[in-house]
Design a protein around this motif. Structure first.
Motif: not given
Length: 514
Positions: A75-76, A127, A396
């Motif tokens: 997700l980053q 997140t 996250s």
């Protein structure tokens, strides 16, 4: 997904991105329990044993446990829209494959693919929520999210029971396709990217250790039984060993690279306490969710549909109470909710130790509703307090850690209550007791073990702070430059703030290095 705190937080309303992600998460989580009632149909149509048919649920859970640890890194590295489109695309493909599966093996592959998409959605939702929602509105919005994610598992068995009354198990997937497709289309129309992706190489060995470690742990726990202890125990030990290696690898990467799952989240005291409370509560909850259907169907003679309808009010109460719990949390903090909630969990589980072959259904319903309401009073504040104590760079990873531990707790809770119940029942039968009385006594003991474990939830609830100090630079509700309101400051608030500041200071040097 962003990890930077520069993303503006909204205040006073639920952002569109959260509404869309909540709807999508509801759809994908629904599938985790929708196959519960389909086992007999699968056995006849695909010519498999009951043990094999159970893999449609076990494989889903194993995939979730194996994939979720990697979602923090993932997700980053991608935008919000990219993460959403990949997750929903994978889910749609798995659903379509399951619907047309000619063999049981293909159906299992489809369920694994479905779970891969589902594993991304929950961390993505959490997140994004922590990034775009103002600190003072998070309880309210988290409560709305709770409505979506708690009602879905409760509705799964009910929906599957209704569908199976009139059609094949394949319709469980066929009907899901247009719904998931519409949700995907709406999301891609309305979602906007939040923040900028980061760069960083993927550590393949970490992926392997996480998948094998958490997968082996959950698999071993799911296979425990009084007749088969050695093999599952060895599998669990192998999983634990691989997870230890995974943890050592992550600590090393935190110093010189990019960790797959950043374990510095555990250095934040409030998050660690929230994680512990959530895990124990989830373990107790899943244990009861396994035992109650067994009791209603095996000992009271209810059909799966009737069982689903009886336990559905509890799930609905948990979800519908979520927004109210969130607003109370925003106004008064977490203690007013979490401590009574923890006590309610213990009281409900203790009440289930009194089950009998003639216990009125209204008493069962009341106990189940009490359990679900108590969990609602606990989970929303715990998630909000725990994730809110983290710096944005770790949102996250904190969400991924929560999701992973949920899967482990679910497997452990199931293994624990089934093993205790079976061992007690078998022992009594060998001593000459009739099977019905023996199974009832085994269930009472299993509920008693869950109630005893839930006492630890009360301890963890007392240790949690009332609020997490906002470490993200948003300031108070009137902005960062507003004059502070000290009228309600007490010793606990000062202590909570000091803990959060200390935790941020402890991990800040390592964050700068990365």
């Amino acid at each position: 997904m962003p990890a930077a705190s520069s993303v503006p937080a909204t205040s006073g309303r639920t952002p569109t991105v959260i509404r869309v992600l909540s709807l999508a998460t509801f759809v994908v989580i629904l599938n985790e329990t929708i196959m519960v009632n389909a086992i007999p149909r699968l056995m006849g149509d695909l010519h498999v044993t009951e043990r094999s048919a159970q893999w449609v649920s076990t494989a889903f859970m194993l995939t979730m446990a194996a994939v979720i640890p990697a979602t923090g890194w993932f997700l980053q590295r991608v935008t919000t829209r990219r993460a959403y489109s990949i997750a929903m695309g994978v889910f749609l493909f798995g659903t379509a494959l399951s619907a047309i599966a000619p063999t049981f093996a293909i159906l299992l592959v489809g369920r694994v693919i479905q779970a891969g998409g589902t594993a991304v959605m929950m961390p993505l939702l959490m997140t994004t929520l922590m990034t775009v929602v103002h600190e003072h509105d998070r309880g309210r919005v988290m409560g709305n999210v709770t409505l979506a994610i708690s009602v879905a598992p409760a509705m799964g068995p009910v929906i599957s029971g209704l569908v199976l009354q009139i059609g094949s198990w394949r319709w469980l997937f066929v009907l899901m396709l247009p719904i998931a497709g519409l949700v995907t289309w709406l999301g891609l129309r309305q979602l906007e990217n939040i923040g900028e992706p980061q760069t960083g190489a993927l550590d393949v060995s970490s992926v392997a250790f996480a998948a094998l470690g958490f997968g082996s742990l959950v698999y071993g726990l799911s296979k425990f039984s009084p007749d088969d202890v050695t093999a599952p125990a060895l599998t669990v030990l192998a999983g634990v060993a691989l997870i230890v290696i995974f943890g050592v690898r992550q600590v090393s990467l935190q110093r010189k690279g990019t960790p797959l799952l950043d374990l510095r989240v555990l250095l934040v005291g409030t998050y660690a306490k929230a994680l512990t409370l959530m895990a124990i509560a989830f373990l107790a909850m899943l244990g009861s969710m396994i035992l109650l259907p067994l009791y209603l169907q095996n000992l009271r003679g209810l059909t799966p549909l009737e069982t689903g309808l009886l336990i559905m009010p509890g799930g609905l109460a948990m979800g519908l109470l979520g927004p109210t719990v969130g607003r109370i949390f925003d106004r008064f903090g977490g203690r007013l909710l979490v401590i009574p909630g923890a006590i309610g969990i213990t009281a409900a589980l203790a009440g289930f130790t009194q089950i009998s072959a003639s216990m009125p259904y209204w008493q069962l319903l009341a106990l189940h509703v009490l359990l679900m309401i108590s969990l609602a009073a606990s989970f929303t504040p715990v998630f909000t307090l725990g994730l809110g104590a983290l710096p944005p760079q770790l949102y996250s990873h904190g969400s991924s850690m929560l999701g992973t531990l949920q899967q482990v707790a679910a497997a452990l809770g199931t293994a624990l209550v089934v093993t205790v119940m079976s061992a007690r029942s078998t022992s009594l039968i060998e001593d000459g007791a009739d099977p019905v009385s023996a199974q009832l006594d085994g269930m009472r003991l299993a509920f008693g073990v869950s109630a005893a474990l839930s006492l630890l939830v009360i301890v963890a609830a007392v240790l949690l702070p009332n609020r997490s100090a906002d470490p993200h630079g948003h300031g108070g509700p009137d902005g960062p430059d507003a004059e502070p309101d000290t009228s309600g400051v007490d010793a606990q608030s000062v202590a909570d703030g000091a803990e959060a500041i200390t935790a941020q200071a402890a991990i800040a040097p390592q964050l700068v290095k990365d």
